[in-house]
Design a protein around this motif. Structure first.
Motif, mmCIF file in Angstrom:
data_model
loop_
_atom_site.group_PDB
_atom_site.id
_atom_site.type_symbol
_atom_site.label_atom_id
_atom_site.label_comp_id
_atom_site.label_asym_id
_atom_site.label_seq_id
_atom_site.Cartn_x
_atom_site.Cartn_y
_atom_site.Cartn_z
ATOM 1 N N UNK A 138 0.760 -1.049 0.002
ATOM 2 C CA UNK A 138 -0.056 -0.107 0.273
ATOM 3 C C UNK A 138 0.966 1.382 0.039
ATOM 4 N N UNK A 139 1.458 1.525 -1.104
ATOM 5 C CA UNK A 139 2.421 2.682 -1.388
ATOM 6 C C UNK A 139 1.806 3.474 -2.313
ATOM 7 N N UNK A 140 2.164 4.839 -2.417
ATOM 8 C CA UNK A 140 1.663 5.594 -3.487
ATOM 9 C C UNK A 140 2.044 5.134 -4.914
ATOM 10 N N UNK A 141 1.330 5.306 -5.842
ATOM 11 C CA UNK A 141 1.706 4.905 -7.001
ATOM 12 C C UNK A 141 0.526 5.134 -8.104
ATOM 13 N N UNK A 142 0.558 4.623 -9.131
ATOM 14 C CA UNK A 142 -0.433 4.654 -10.256
ATOM 15 C C UNK A 142 -0.311 3.488 -11.215
ATOM 16 N N UNK A 143 -1.178 3.398 -12.361
ATOM 17 C CA UNK A 143 -1.279 2.370 -13.311
ATOM 18 C C UNK A 143 -0.293 3.075 -14.607
ATOM 19 N N UNK A 144 0.324 2.268 -15.230
ATOM 20 C CA UNK A 144 1.317 2.389 -16.053
ATOM 21 C C UNK A 144 1.153 1.170 -17.223
ATOM 22 N N UNK A 145 1.212 1.815 -18.413
ATOM 23 C CA UNK A 145 1.191 0.894 -19.481
ATOM 24 C C UNK A 145 2.428 0.271 -19.717
ATOM 25 N N UNK A 146 2.796 -0.905 -20.108
ATOM 26 C CA UNK A 146 3.855 -1.585 -20.279
ATOM 27 C C UNK A 146 3.907 -2.638 -21.499
ATOM 28 N N UNK A 147 4.438 -2.192 -22.569
ATOM 29 C CA UNK A 147 4.546 -3.184 -23.792
ATOM 30 C C UNK A 147 4.844 -4.648 -23.232
ATOM 31 N N UNK A 148 4.115 -5.606 -23.853
ATOM 32 C CA UNK A 148 4.164 -7.057 -23.503
ATOM 33 C C UNK A 148 4.456 -7.807 -24.779
ATOM 34 N N UNK A 149 5.570 -8.277 -24.940
ATOM 35 C CA UNK A 149 5.671 -9.134 -25.997
ATOM 36 C C UNK A 149 5.302 -10.514 -26.445
#
Length: 362
Positions: A138-149
């Motif tokens: 439970x730490x501050x953060x957010x959603x990030x798009x990451x390419x998936x090969x």
């Protein structure tokens, strides 16, 4: 409630993307949809205002952004290509001013410096809201798009979205990548309340989705595929920052960008407004309701009184418009003319931003 969904802990919320219409299943997720500065060059005359002197500016705000005067009128709102954008209906919009481009990192930084504002993605998470979670997560953060090969199915969006600790507007992809050198890119990783707070501080507001679509269509007919016309390229140049290549495996970056692009990198529409398709999704003030168009008022509609998404009825969502750098015809078609996006209000991502409008003082 802060950032309601840690991707580690619960199913990802629904969003404004969809597979091509000839495929049986529509996938929608709220996670709305390094970059070298590369400008397109001269604006093709077909897309630029016929006479730049006819573009009127006005409005004022603490951010100093040019605002375009949008003369009110009547237009056909909606699209036959998307169920929640039907029926196409006549809407009357009053005149207003609109930022010529999306709010940038530079502008948002000035707001934070002046006010000390802390965005939702930077705030601590309350363990009471996640009783079954490991407190260490439970730490501050957010959603990030990451390419998936090795992505196997476009229906499993958890393959390419990750909750990244430390991701926020100052470091949209996480702590290892800041906005240094990207000051003129659109600001991202903002919850709805963050965008609203900025708009209030500069003396503006967020647009209604009717205002947004009216400005984006710029007087064009309802049957245009995109807000500018029917083709994605002009003389070999891409007309918006969207995804090229095989989603989500490989972005070929034919338009020159992997993620966001500096504002005004692509041609404006006929009314002098930039990036109304692609780059980043833009928050609108309306609550999202899938069937709202069936009962919306004809003059200056402001959205329903409350949110309702039949796919996720327990979530509060606002409309998002315009698509992002992740939109493409394989997966996310809702950058097209008349389509609607939606986003859970407390769920920022690295492909959602906003622009502001201002009422005309009588």
């Amino acid at each position: 409630m802060q950032f309601k969904h840690l991707l580690y802990l619960s199913p990802l919320f629904l969003y404004a993307c969809q597979l091509p219409t000839n495929q049986a299943k529509v996938i929608q997720t709220t996670v709305s949809d390094s970059v070298s500065v590369c400008h397109v060059g001269a604006i093709p005359s077909r897309f630029a205002p016929q006479d730049r002197n006819l573009v009127q500016y006005g409005g004022t705000g603490k951010d100093g952004v040019k605002m375009v005067f949008i003369q009110g009128g009547t237009f056909k709102m909606g699209s036959n290509s998307f169920p929640d954008a039907q029926p196409i209906h006549d809407v009357v919009v009053s005149s207003f001013y609109m930022d010529e481009h999306e709010v940038t990192n530079r502008q948002f930084a000035a707001f934070v410096k002046a006010t000390g504002y802390v965005t939702l993605a930077e705030r601590p998470l309350d363990p009471k809201e996640f009783p079954d979670a490991d407190p260490a997560m439970l730490v501050p953060g957010s959603a990030v798009f990451t390419p998936v090969s090795d992505a196997t199915s476009l229906s499993d969006y958890l393959q390419w979205w990750s909750y990244v600790p430390g991701a926020n507007w100052k470091q949209p992809e996480g702590p290892d990548r800041t906005i240094k050198g990207r000051e003129d890119h659109p600001v991202t990783q903002l919850a709805y309340q963050d965008a609203e707070a900025y708009a209030k501080w500069v003396g503006k507001r967020l647009p209604t989705e009717a205002e947004w679509e009216y400005a984006a269509k710029a007087g064009k007919h309802v049957n245009e595929t995109y807000y500018w016309g029917t083709e994605k390229k002009e003389k070999g140049r891409w007309l918006a920052n969207i995804y090229q290549g095989e989603f989500p495996k490989q972005n070929s970056k034919e338009d020159g960008f992997e993620t966001t692009a500096p504002v005004k990198s692509f041609p404006s529409n006929a009314w002098g407004l930039y990036d109304l398709e692609g780059n980043v999704w833009e928050w609108c003030s309306d609550y999202y309701k899938a069937d709202y168009y069936a009962t919306s008022p004809k003059t200056n509609p402001k959205g329903p009184a409350e949110s309702h998404d039949p796919q996720e009825p327990g979530m509060v969502k606002r409309v998002q418009r315009g698509g992002s750098f992740l939109c493409n015809d394989q997966y996310c078609e809702r950058y097209k003319a008349g389509s609607r996006g939606k986003g859970e209000v407390n769920s920022p991502t690295n492909n959602v931003g906003f622009r502001c409008v201002q009422d005309i003082k009588q």
